[in-house]
Design a protein around this motif. Structure first.
Motif, mmCIF file in Angstrom:
data_model
loop_
_atom_site.group_PDB
_atom_site.id
_atom_site.type_symbol
_atom_site.label_atom_id
_atom_site.label_comp_id
_atom_site.label_asym_id
_atom_site.label_seq_id
_atom_site.Cartn_x
_atom_site.Cartn_y
_atom_site.Cartn_z
ATOM 1 N N ASP A 11 0.830 -1.195 0.000
ATOM 2 C CA ASP A 11 0.000 0.000 0.000
ATOM 3 C C ASP A 11 0.875 1.259 0.000
ATOM 4 N N PHE A 12 0.517 2.226 -0.842
ATOM 5 C CA PHE A 12 1.260 3.483 -0.950
ATOM 6 C C PHE A 12 0.295 4.665 -0.932
ATOM 7 N N THR A 13 0.722 5.755 -0.298
ATOM 8 C CA THR A 13 -0.018 7.009 -0.394
ATOM 9 C C THR A 13 0.625 7.921 -1.442
ATOM 10 N N ASP A 14 1.827 7.577 -1.866
ATOM 11 C CA ASP A 14 2.573 8.353 -2.857
ATOM 12 C C ASP A 14 2.636 7.570 -4.167
ATOM 13 N N ARG A 15 1.994 8.107 -5.207
ATOM 14 C CA ARG A 15 1.945 7.416 -6.512
ATOM 15 C C ARG A 15 3.342 7.191 -7.088
ATOM 16 N N ALA A 16 4.218 8.192 -6.957
ATOM 17 C CA ALA A 16 5.567 8.070 -7.515
ATOM 18 C C ALA A 16 6.343 6.951 -6.811
ATOM 19 N N ALA A 17 6.177 6.827 -5.512
ATOM 20 C CA ALA A 17 6.852 5.763 -4.766
ATOM 21 C C ALA A 17 6.335 4.396 -5.215
ATOM 22 N N CYS A 18 5.050 4.298 -5.479
ATOM 23 C CA CYS A 18 4.472 3.036 -5.948
ATOM 24 C C CYS A 18 5.047 2.659 -7.311
ATOM 25 N N ARG A 19 5.168 3.635 -8.196
ATOM 26 C CA ARG A 19 5.727 3.360 -9.520
ATOM 27 C C ARG A 19 7.195 2.940 -9.423
ATOM 28 N N ALA A 20 7.940 3.563 -8.516
ATOM 29 C CA ALA A 20 9.345 3.184 -8.331
ATOM 30 C C ALA A 20 9.436 1.749 -7.818
ATOM 31 N N ALA A 21 8.567 1.383 -6.884
ATOM 32 C CA ALA A 21 8.556 0.009 -6.368
ATOM 33 C C ALA A 21 8.137 -0.969 -7.462
ATOM 34 N N PHE A 22 7.179 -0.571 -8.315
ATOM 35 C CA PHE A 22 6.749 -1.409 -9.444
ATOM 36 C C PHE A 22 7.939 -1.711 -10.348
ATOM 37 N N ASP A 23 8.709 -0.685 -10.680
ATOM 38 C CA ASP A 23 9.883 -0.870 -11.544
ATOM 39 C C ASP A 23 10.899 -1.809 -10.894
ATOM 40 N N GLU A 24 11.126 -1.628 -9.604
ATOM 41 C CA GLU A 24 12.085 -2.456 -8.888
ATOM 42 C C GLU A 24 11.580 -3.899 -8.741
ATOM 43 N N ALA A 25 10.278 -4.068 -8.570
ATOM 44 C CA ALA A 25 9.687 -5.396 -8.381
ATOM 45 C C ALA A 25 9.857 -6.281 -9.611
ATOM 46 N N ALA A 26 10.070 -5.683 -10.769
ATOM 47 C CA ALA A 26 10.246 -6.463 -11.998
ATOM 48 C C ALA A 26 11.424 -7.423 -11.891
ATOM 49 N N HIS A 27 12.330 -7.181 -10.944
ATOM 50 C CA HIS A 27 13.523 -8.008 -10.791
ATOM 51 C C HIS A 27 13.403 -9.013 -9.645
ATOM 52 N N LEU A 28 12.238 -9.089 -9.016
ATOM 53 C CA LEU A 28 12.073 -10.050 -7.920
ATOM 54 C C LEU A 28 12.078 -11.479 -8.465
ATOM 55 N N PRO A 29 12.786 -12.378 -7.796
ATOM 56 C CA PRO A 29 12.767 -13.773 -8.243
ATOM 57 C C PRO A 29 11.370 -14.373 -8.056
ATOM 58 N N GLY A 30 10.909 -15.092 -9.072
ATOM 59 C CA GLY A 30 9.610 -15.748 -8.988
ATOM 60 C C GLY A 30 8.429 -14.882 -9.374
ATOM 61 N N LEU A 31 8.683 -13.642 -9.821
ATOM 62 C CA LEU A 31 7.578 -12.754 -10.197
ATOM 63 C C LEU A 31 6.880 -13.294 -11.439
ATOM 64 N N ARG A 32 5.552 -13.388 -11.374
ATOM 65 C CA ARG A 32 4.756 -13.839 -12.514
ATOM 66 C C ARG A 32 4.050 -12.658 -13.169
ATOM 67 N N GLN A 33 3.396 -11.839 -12.345
ATOM 68 C CA GLN A 33 2.675 -10.673 -12.853
ATOM 69 C C GLN A 33 2.738 -9.573 -11.803
ATOM 70 N N SER A 34 2.597 -8.337 -12.250
ATOM 71 C CA SER A 34 2.509 -7.220 -11.319
ATOM 72 C C SER A 34 1.613 -6.152 -11.927
ATOM 73 N N ALA A 35 1.023 -5.358 -11.040
ATOM 74 C CA ALA A 35 0.150 -4.269 -11.482
ATOM 75 C C ALA A 35 0.064 -3.219 -10.391
ATOM 76 N N ILE A 36 -0.261 -2.020 -10.814
ATOM 77 C CA ILE A 36 -0.566 -0.935 -9.881
ATOM 78 C C ILE A 36 -2.053 -0.657 -10.006
ATOM 79 N N VAL A 37 -2.734 -0.617 -8.853
ATOM 80 C CA VAL A 37 -4.150 -0.269 -8.806
ATOM 81 C C VAL A 37 -4.253 0.999 -7.966
ATOM 82 N N GLU A 38 -4.874 2.031 -8.521
ATOM 83 C CA GLU A 38 -5.019 3.301 -7.812
ATOM 84 C C GLU A 38 -6.490 3.657 -7.659
#
Length: 167
Positions: A11-38
């Motif tokens: 959960d994020f209150t800052d949209r920019a922080a959420c997008r930065a985490a989304f970009d970083e999450a792309a490198h997590l081992p085992g990631l299948r899918q990711s999305a941001i819901v606002e």
């Protein structure tokens, strides 16, 4: 070490922080899918970003297999085999996308107004990488077993299919 299939909610209150985490999450081992819901201040939901690891692979793979199987029928067999394989692969991807969308709809009720939620579909062998991601971005992380979310989605589908319920 065993693998645990979870859906992670950050959960994020800052949209920019959420997008930065989304970009970083792309490198997590085992990631299948990711999305941001606002959820905007007026209650409107948006899904400004999403990705599926391996998108297109089922379509291409099934097309190649179909084409190879079609070799027995000559050039026309290759074309028809490739077309049939591609159609089957596309159907498999469409089903995956549909299931992912249904999951986001069910999870959208958990997004507060003015918040962004990073949703990760992850096969974890260790919780540490995702826990570290949440800590680096100063947010909370909640894990839902993927099977539990699938049950929630199915319950919503059954309720929607009940006659006389949607009037």
């Amino acid at each position: 070490m065993s693998e645990n299939h979870h859906v992670l909610l950050l959960d994020f209150t800052d949209r920019a922080a959420c997008r930065a985490a989304f970009d970083e999450a792309a490198h997590l081992p085992g990631l299948r899918q990711s999305a941001i819901v606002e959820r905007l201040a007026d209650g409107t939901l948006e899904v400004p970003a999403g990705q599926a690891r391996g998108a297109g692979a089922p379509t291409v793979g099934a097309g190649v297999v179909g084409g190879l199987a079609g070799l027995l029928g000559g050039p026309i067999g290759v074309l028809l085999g490739w077309a049939a394989g591609t159609a089957l692969g596309t159907a498999a991807e469409a089903r995956r996308d549909h299931e992912g969308g249904a999951g986001l709809i069910v999870l959208s009720e958990e997004v507060d107004e003015g918040h962004s939620m990073l949703v990760l579909d992850l096969a974890e062998t260790s919780p540490a990488p995702a826990d570290d991601l949440a800590a680096r971005h100063g947010t909370t992380l909640r894990r839902i077993p993927a099977a539990e979310l699938a049950e929630r989605v199915e319950a919503v589908r059954r309720a929607a299919d009940q006659p006389g319920e949607h009037q």
